[in-house]
Write a protein that holds these residues in place. Structure first.
Motif, PDB file in Angstrom:
ATOM      1  N   TRP A  17       0.835  -1.207   0.000  1.00  0.00           N
ATOM      2  CA  TRP A  17       0.000   0.000   0.000  1.00  0.00           C
ATOM      3  C   TRP A  17       0.864   1.249   0.000  1.00  0.00           C
ATOM      4  O   TRP A  17       0.429   2.335  -0.379  1.00  0.00           O
ATOM      5  N   GLU A  18       2.136   1.131   0.402  1.00  0.00           N
ATOM      6  CA  GLU A  18       3.001   2.302   0.559  1.00  0.00           C
ATOM      7  C   GLU A  18       3.989   2.499  -0.584  1.00  0.00           C
ATOM      8  O   GLU A  18       4.937   3.277  -0.459  1.00  0.00           O
ATOM      9  N   CYS A  20       5.106   4.364  -3.590  1.00  0.00           N
ATOM     10  CA  CYS A  20       4.805   5.728  -4.071  1.00  0.00           C
ATOM     11  C   CYS A  20       3.697   6.378  -3.246  1.00  0.00           C
ATOM     12  O   CYS A  20       2.966   7.248  -3.747  1.00  0.00           O
ATOM     13  N   ASN A  21       3.568   5.976  -1.996  1.00  0.00           N
ATOM     14  CA  ASN A  21       2.467   6.443  -1.146  1.00  0.00           C
ATOM     15  C   ASN A  21       2.991   6.486   0.289  1.00  0.00           C
ATOM     16  O   ASN A  21       2.856   5.522   1.032  1.00  0.00           O
ATOM     17  N   TYR A  27       7.082   2.510   3.905  1.00  0.00           N
ATOM     18  CA  TYR A  27       7.601   3.302   2.784  1.00  0.00           C
ATOM     19  C   TYR A  27       9.133   3.371   2.876  1.00  0.00           C
ATOM     20  O   TYR A  27       9.834   3.201   1.876  1.00  0.00           O
ATOM     21  N   ASP A  51      -3.065   3.304  -7.015  1.00  0.00           N
ATOM     22  CA  ASP A  51      -3.181   4.604  -7.677  1.00  0.00           C
ATOM     23  C   ASP A  51      -4.309   5.370  -6.996  1.00  0.00           C
ATOM     24  O   ASP A  51      -5.455   5.373  -7.441  1.00  0.00           O
ATOM     25  N   TRP A  53      -4.199   8.583  -6.476  1.00  0.00           N
ATOM     26  CA  TRP A  53      -3.951   9.989  -6.781  1.00  0.00           C
ATOM     27  C   TRP A  53      -4.962  10.473  -7.816  1.00  0.00           C
ATOM     28  O   TRP A  53      -5.146   9.853  -8.851  1.00  0.00           O
ATOM     29  N   SER A  58       1.180  11.833  -7.505  1.00  0.00           N
ATOM     30  CA  SER A  58       2.088  11.423  -6.438  1.00  0.00           C
ATOM     31  C   SER A  58       3.433  12.110  -6.635  1.00  0.00           C
ATOM     32  O   SER A  58       3.992  12.075  -7.742  1.00  0.00           O
ATOM     33  N   LEU A  98       1.243   1.403 -10.862  1.00  0.00           N
ATOM     34  CA  LEU A  98       0.202   1.945  -9.990  1.00  0.00           C
ATOM     35  C   LEU A  98      -1.156   1.500 -10.529  1.00  0.00           C
ATOM     36  O   LEU A  98      -1.456   1.678 -11.710  1.00  0.00           O
TER      37      LEU A  98
END
Length: 561
Positions: A17-18, A20-21, A27, A51, A53, A58, A98
């Motif tokens: 889930w992390e 690019c988040n 992360y 994704d 965003w 992002s 994503l």
């Protein structure tokens, strides 16, 4: 373990889930490990993230429509899989997929029924983020299968690595639909263990008496616990990040991890030599300036700057202990140096305090501080645990007080409106950090501190603390750059007293002694970088592939040895 050449991956998918988040510590795990993975498996390692965003992109993702364009078009047209492909804007710049997963909500009940029939995953009491995470995870499984079949990878050694309960459904999907892919599942903290600790129940003294399934029902965590447990039991290799969490998994998930994969850190970006000195000087100037404008009086330039940071988990992260320790410190008549204690923990904020911003931008002469404890306005200040404890203990940040305490409830991303520097650019200016964790499967915050040559205090209930106790905490007190305080379910007061004594001890040290401490801290960090720790992941990949070969050759044989 000696790794058989046949048991090394040709392709590696890793989902979280992390990706690019930036939400929490995972992360940091993935983004710092990515560089060494990219060097090893150049553009054959693919990170997969949600994704989430909309119009705002992002900040960590750079789309590249030339990457796997034919597959992306095929997946979009024929399988209705909206995927964006690009690079993660971190060292190594690995390829990222994503995934938009909204369409899977229409099939949510069918997906839950399938997971129940196939694996016994109990989603009946699911609520909140379970639905979003599980639809993302299921979509991840579909995307991996699509890529695998489109590119005819059946003859290759392929591993799919899933992080945390949020991607558990993907592990189960791959086992069912693409059994040739070797699966690996990492829990960075068990959902039920974190919940037990967060609900003020004694996790450690009674660990052997807890039943994970029963506690999940009691704490309304049944769905998350169920999918995490089923994923742990059905993958080819199950890992966790520390010996502490391994014991937790054995009791609460009823499977002992195959391998412990400790978290490393990529420290190539940390300034060195003259650049380190410049960055430290800049950070101290910013920290002291904000502190002075808040409290309304001049602070000695040699004041001791200390901090705690991390997620706002009041008990689990030991924020309560830190504040109590500062209260004990301010009552020490022998303390002869100013101490500024920052609590850098993101809360529910409206935004930066306007009057503080004006004072910082105008450079006005100092005046009595208005609310001298907090840098940003809170949405519900009356319910904030940090502010309530500060007020209850009678802190006033008066000029006569040696110890001042400042709450920074904003994400320090370089654009918070007060400091306007990222966390790392402030960390380098501190003299000490304190992380008296109660529940901390690894503990990146003390790990990051020593990497930046900042002496740190942590506890034996943090995975990094346990590792450091074995590898580097040899000398008494803070004299080797780290102190790992023994903590259990019943010694809260003793921990606070020891922290106060250690900060006081640091305040008495000469510049030369402090320099030696900083060197010791950096030396410990050198032993815990990814260059040393990646071998545990390579062992996990080998184990996953070996067990998948056994599983495919002897489908009725138990998959783990």
């Amino acid at each position: 373990m000696e790794i058989d050449a046949r048991h090394t991956p040709d392709y590696l998918f890793e989902a979280s889930w992390e990706v690019c988040n930036k939400v929490g510590g995972i992360y940091t795990v993935l983004s710092t490990r990515a560089n060494i993975l990219q060097k090893t498996y150049k553009d054959r390692v693919f990170f997969i993230g949600p994704d989430v965003w909309g119009e705002q992109e992002s900040p960590w993702f750079k789309e590249d429509k030339k990457l796997f364009g034919s597959w992306c078009d095929y997946a979009s047209r024929n399988q209705h899989l909206p995927i964006r492909i690009g690079r993660w804007k971190i060292p190594g710049e690995p390829i990222v997929f994503l995934i938009k997963f909204d369409a899977f909500f229409e099939k949510q009940n069918d997906i839950y029924a399938e997971m129940w029939m196939d694996y016994g995953v109990d989603s009946i009491a699911a609520y909140g983020d379970y639905h979003e995470a599980t639809m993302f995870a299921y979509a991840t499984g579909v995307v991996i299968e699509s890529f695998y079949r489109f590119h005819h990878l059946e003859a290759e050694n392929v591993i799919a690595h899933f992080n945390e309960w949020m991607t558990g459904a993907a592990a189960l999907y791959i086992k069912k639909h693409v059994p040739k892919i070797a699966t690996l599942f990492t829990t960075h903290a068990t959902s039920i263990g974190r919940s037990i600790a967060g609900n003020n129940l004694p996790l450690y003294d009674h660990l052997e008496r807890y039943n994970g399934d029963q506690m999940a029902r009691q704490l309304n965590m049944a769905a998350k616990h169920s999918i995490e447990k089923k994923a742990a039991h059905n993958v080819d290799c199950f890992t966790t990040v520390s010996d502490i969490t391994a014991a937790e998994c054995a009791q609460l998930l009823q499977r002992l991890p195959d391998i412990v994969t400790p978290n490393g850190f990529e420290k190539d970006f940390i300034p060195k030599g003259v650049n380190h000195s410049r960055a430290r000087k800049k950070a101290r100037k910013v920290l002291l300036n904000v502190a002075e404008k808040m409290v309304g009086h001049t602070i000695h330039p040699d004041a001791l700057l200390i901090a705690t940071s991390g997620r706002y988990e009041y008990k689990n992260k030991g924020i309560d202990v830190f504040i109590d320790a500062m209260n004990l410190l301010r009552k020490m008549p022998e303390l002869t140096k100013d101490v500024i204690a920052f609590i850098m923990v993101p809360g529910w904020v409206k935004g930066p305090r306007k009057n503080l911003q004006e004072r910082l931008s105008s450079g006005e002469p100092l005046s009595t501080g208005n609310c001298p404890f907090i840098t940003h306005e809170l949405v519900e200040p009356q319910h904030d645990m940090v502010m309530n404890q500060i007020r209850r203990l009678g802190f006033c940040n008066d000029e006569r007080e040696r110890v001042k305490i400042i709450f920074v409830p904003s994400y320090l991303n370089g654009d918070d409106g007060i400091f306007n520097l990222p966390y790392y650019d402030l960390l380098i200016g501190l003299d000490m950090t304190v992380f008296p964790s109660y529940y901390e499967p690894w503990g990146y915050t003390p790990h990051e501190s020593v990497a930046f040559s900042v002496p740190t205090i942590t506890t034996t209930l943090a995975g990094f603390g346990v590792w450091a106790k074995k590898e580097g905490d040899r000398k008494e007190g803070i004299n080797d750059g780290i102190e790992v305080i023994y903590r259990n379910d019943g010694n809260y007061t003793e921990v606070a007293e020891e922290i106060a004594a250690l900060v006081h001890e640091l305040s008495l040290k000469s510049n030369e002694q402090v320099k030696i401490l900083k060197q010791s801290a950096a030396a410990l960090a050198d032993m815990a970088d990814w260059g040393h720790f990646i071998r545990y992941y390579k062992e996990a990949y080998s184990k996953a592939l070996h067990n998948s070969f056994v599983r495919l050759s002897y489908p009725y044989k138990l998959k783990t040895e």
